[in-house]
Design an enzyme around this catalytic site. Structure first.
Site, PDB file in Angstrom:
ATOM      1  N   ASN A 182      -3.946  -7.270  -7.202  1.00 19.95           N
ATOM      2  CA  ASN A 182      -2.779  -6.882  -6.102  1.00 19.95           C
ATOM      3  C   ASN A 182      -2.738  -8.048  -5.483  1.00 19.95           C
ATOM      4  O   ASN A 182      -1.870  -9.199  -5.255  1.00 19.95           O
ATOM      5  CB  ASN A 182      -3.461  -6.087  -5.201  1.00 19.95           C
ATOM      6  N   ASP A 183      -4.208  -8.842  -4.799  1.00 23.19           N
ATOM      7  CA  ASP A 183      -4.679  -9.573  -4.213  1.00 23.19           C
ATOM      8  C   ASP A 183      -4.241 -10.980  -4.958  1.00 23.19           C
ATOM      9  O   ASP A 183      -3.767 -12.249  -4.139  1.00 23.19           O
ATOM     10  CB  ASP A 183      -5.731  -9.230  -2.996  1.00 23.19           C
ATOM     11  N   GLU A 205     -10.683 -11.056  -5.682  1.00 19.62           N
ATOM     12  CA  GLU A 205      -9.387 -11.007  -5.626  1.00 19.62           C
ATOM     13  C   GLU A 205      -8.583 -11.794  -4.599  1.00 19.62           C
ATOM     14  O   GLU A 205      -7.633 -12.224  -3.995  1.00 19.62           O
ATOM     15  CB  GLU A 205      -9.024  -9.489  -4.690  1.00 19.62           C
ATOM     16  N   HIS A 220       0.789  -0.848  -0.204  1.00 17.67           N
ATOM     17  CA  HIS A 220       0.133  -0.386   0.201  1.00 17.67           C
ATOM     18  C   HIS A 220       0.727   1.111  -0.258  1.00 17.67           C
ATOM     19  O   HIS A 220       0.494   1.972  -0.712  1.00 17.67           O
ATOM     20  CB  HIS A 220      -1.100  -0.183   1.152  1.00 17.67           C
ATOM     21  N   CYS A 226      -8.975  -3.340 -11.076  1.00 21.71           N
ATOM     22  CA  CYS A 226      -8.942  -2.653 -10.595  1.00 21.71           C
ATOM     23  C   CYS A 226      -7.653  -2.317  -9.647  1.00 21.71           C
ATOM     24  O   CYS A 226      -6.933  -1.887  -8.383  1.00 21.71           O
ATOM     25  CB  CYS A 226     -10.042  -1.790  -9.660  1.00 21.71           C
TER      26      CYS A 226
HETATM   27  C1  PEP Z   1      -6.045  -5.252  -5.216  1.00 22.08           C
HETATM   28  O1  PEP Z   1      -6.548  -6.443  -4.098  1.00 22.08           O
HETATM   29  O2  PEP Z   1      -5.834  -5.909  -6.105  1.00 22.08           O
HETATM   30  C2  PEP Z   1      -6.995  -4.059  -4.792  1.00 22.08           C
HETATM   31  C3  PEP Z   1      -6.766  -3.372  -5.468  1.00 22.08           C
HETATM   32  O3  PEP Z   1      -7.031  -3.568  -3.292  1.00 22.08           O
HETATM   33  P1  PEP Z   1      -6.439  -4.007  -2.735  1.00 22.08           P
HETATM   34  O4  PEP Z   1      -4.287  -3.028  -3.301  1.00 22.08           O
HETATM   35  O5  PEP Z   1      -6.768  -2.714  -1.908  1.00 22.08           O
HETATM   36  O6  PEP Z   1      -5.906  -4.721  -1.474  1.00 22.08           O
HETATM   37 MG    MG Z   2      -6.796  -5.829  -2.668  1.00 23.16          MG
END
Ligand code: PEP
Ligand code: MG
Length: 588
Positions: free
Chosen positions: A459-460, A436, A192, A507
């Site tokens: 991302n996850d 995710e 993050h 996303c």
């Molecule tokens: C993701 O996991 O891709 C996502 C957009 O959520 P975050 O990055 O906030 O965990």
């Molecule tokens: Mg995520």
């Protein structure tokens, strides 16, 4: 001069003086004092040194009592080092002649000592001394800084922050006019902190491995967030070359920016809806200014940034209505419910005992479903905001249909409460879920029957599919959006959404990397949500793409066996399709 490779997480090149935040979070800028302050500065240091000697004596007594005299002796040697005439002489010169602050003088003198000791060889004995010197440096700085507060908050000149790691709250509080770039020892592509650096448009390289011991505040650094490199103490020719690269990159960005008229389509007329990812309401307008058609991901947990108590319902509501005002009430705003826990803000609502694997523990919607008071408060605020614009609600980290049913049930309860209270809201607010977790991707056909839209959180999804922590640089080679397993899951989710006729978005950070744009379009995505920093590049790639090419790229990529092969195939395609911009892309 030394070149260190890390992971580029926010593009751009910066050249500037280092501000070292050591592993304990101490900030040591290279600063001078006025001539009339020199003697007070020297006195400050004397007092701090006396305190450290006193502490060392206490530590010696304590350790001798608990572990024996041979261990206690380590602290006696600390006291001796503090009285070393060579060290004192160097400190005196740095403060009384060069007029540096006591903090900077300590860092410079002790690190200089360490370098000299290392150069002398005799590894084991000297390594022991070096680590003791670091310990002493930290103790003196603790004394000095404890007395003066945090100089990060009062930066006089712009700097490049060199740190072991930055917390999301620290990154969020950076003044971007005073921070040229960020370089950290720890961290992965989608931590993050990395996401925030990108949102703040500060060039950043993370996962560089240990380097802080080799630099002092004020040393010149080059950070190349595009290539993922950092250069310590560059020679004049390199400095000159990078200054030119920095300036030419700026103009290249200008070259990339295509007309911002919405919407953006491929050359053969396929509309690709680009949306913005935001953490703070203030970011929404810069997404729109760069051509976003709305907000595809509002990470509401950042309401917790820099605070120790929960935001109230009113604070939630005010933040959401502010976003609506910034983007205009007709544009969609996807508000994601709280994703607290794991590498984000620790939650007072999480389970009380520390978890061994927070990413696999009570995170995100799991927190909200355990603490329904917290969840209801946020759902009320989102529903109230829905009376003022095109608000959509999205649940993160859902892993089972049972969880999704529970989230939807609670939403219906809250709607009922608001109706009884006569509070206005959109009764037909669209509801979506993030995909995710691999279980959700595998069950996408069932999830598709329960929601109005999907948003794939790569991302996850990458971290959970490959069992590779998104924040851990040691597994960054495994953590790859191009991994065939990830592509297969994305394809599966897109097909499930198409079959059910619901929309699907990506996303995660993958959607902001132009390398993956043709692939994602070819896989069937017609919506991508990304940070403002990456919108111009992705717009440019979309506007020069055609669907048959994108589909061919996706088909070929899906037939390959490894992330490495897929990445080199995508790079070759980018060079071929966009020779003017990707022509100088090196081989993997
Ligand atoms: C993701 O996991 O891709 C996502 C957009 O959520 P975050 O990055 O906030 O965990
Ligand atoms: Mg995520």
């Amino acid at each position: 001069m030394q070149i260190i490779r890390g992971i580029g997480v926010s593009q751009g090149v910066a050249v500037g003086p280092a501000l070292v935040l050591d592993t304990q979070g101490l900030r040591i800028p290279q600063q001078k004092v006025k001539p009339e302050q020199v003697s007070a500065e020297w006195n400050r240091l004397q007092i701090a040194l006396r305190e450290v000697v006193k502490d060392a004596a206490l530590a010696q007594e304590d350790v001798t009592r608990r572990l024996g005299a041979q261990y206690g002796a380590i602290f006696a040697s600390h006291a001796m080092l503090l009285e070393d005439p060579l060290l004192i002489e160097e400190l005196q010169k740095l403060i009384q002649v060069d007029r540096y602050t006591a903090e900077y003088a300590v860092t410079r003198a002790i690190r200089g000592f360490i370098e000299k000791l290392k150069a002398l060889g005799e590894k084991s004995f000297l390594a022991w001394r070096a680590s003791d010197l670091h310990d002493i440096e930290r103790r003196i700085l603790d004394q000095l800084i404890g007395e003066r507060g945090d100089p990060l908050l009062n930066l006089a000149e712009p700097v490049i922050i060199a740190a072991h790691d930055l917390t999301p709250s620290e990154t969020a509080s950076l003044d971007r006019s005073k921070v040229y770039a960020i370089a950290t020892e720890h961290g992965g592509k989608t931590s993050h902190t990395a996401i925030l650096a990108n949102a703040l448009e500060i060039p950043a390289v993370v996962g560089l491995g240990p380097f802080l011991n080799q630099i002092s505040g004020g040393d010149t650094l080059i950070v190349d967030g595009t290539d993922g490199t950092m250069i310590l103490n560059p020679d004049p020719a390199t400095l000159y070359r990078y200054r030119r690269i920095r300036d030419s990159r700026l103009s290249k960005t200008g070259h990339w920016v295509v007309g911002l008229q919405r919407p953006v389509s491929t050359r053969d007329g396929v509309h690709i809806r680009l949306l913005g990812n935001i953490e703070f309401p203030e970011e929404a307008s810069s997404c729109v200014a760069r051509g976003a058609e709305g907000i595809g991901l509002y990470r509401t947990e950042f309401l917790y940034a820099g605070r120790s108590c929960d935001p109230t319902e009113e604070e939630h509501y005010r933040a959401y209505t502010r976003v609506l005002r910034e983007v205009g009430s007709d544009r969609p705003v996807v508000i994601r419910t709280l994703d607290l826990g794991a590498d984000k803000f620790a939650s007072a609502h999480a389970v009380s005992a520390p978890e061994k694997n927070p990413s696999l523990g009570v995170r995100s919607v799991r927190v909200c479903l355990r603490d329904t008071g917290l969840f209801r408060k946020q759902l009320r605020a989102i529903l109230r905001a829905s009376a003022h614009g095109n608000v959509r609600i999205m649940f993160p980290m859902v892993s089972t249909t049972t969880e999704l049913t529970a989230c939807r049930g609670l939403l219906e309860d809250v709607k009922e409460d608001l109706s009884h209270e006569g509070v206005a809201f959109n009764a037909n607010i669209p509801v979506g879920t993030m995909i995710e977790v691999p279980s959700a991707a595998l069950m996408a056909d069932r999830f598709a029957q329960m929601v109005d839209f999907f948003s794939i959180g790569t991302n996850d999804l990458i971290q959970y599919t490959l069992a590779a922590d998104r924040t851990n640089e040691h597994v960054a080679d495994l953590y790859n959006p191009a991994d065939p397993a990830v592509l297969r899951l994305i394809e599966r989710v897109v097909r499930a959404a198409e079959d059910r006729g619901i929309s699907v978005n990506v996303c995660g950070e993958m959607s902001g990397d132009p390398l993956f744009t043709p692939l994602l379009v070819g896989l069937g995505l017609r919506q991508l949500s990304l940070t403002a920093n990456n919108l111009a590049d992705v717009r440019a790639v979309v506007s020069r793409l055609d669907l048959p090419t994108a589909q061919r790229i996706a088909q070929t990529a899906l037939e390959l066996d490894s992330a490495r092969e897929i990445v080199s195939f995508l790079r070759a395609e980018m060079k071929r399709i966009y020779p003017d911009v990707f022509g100088d892309l090196g081989d993997e």
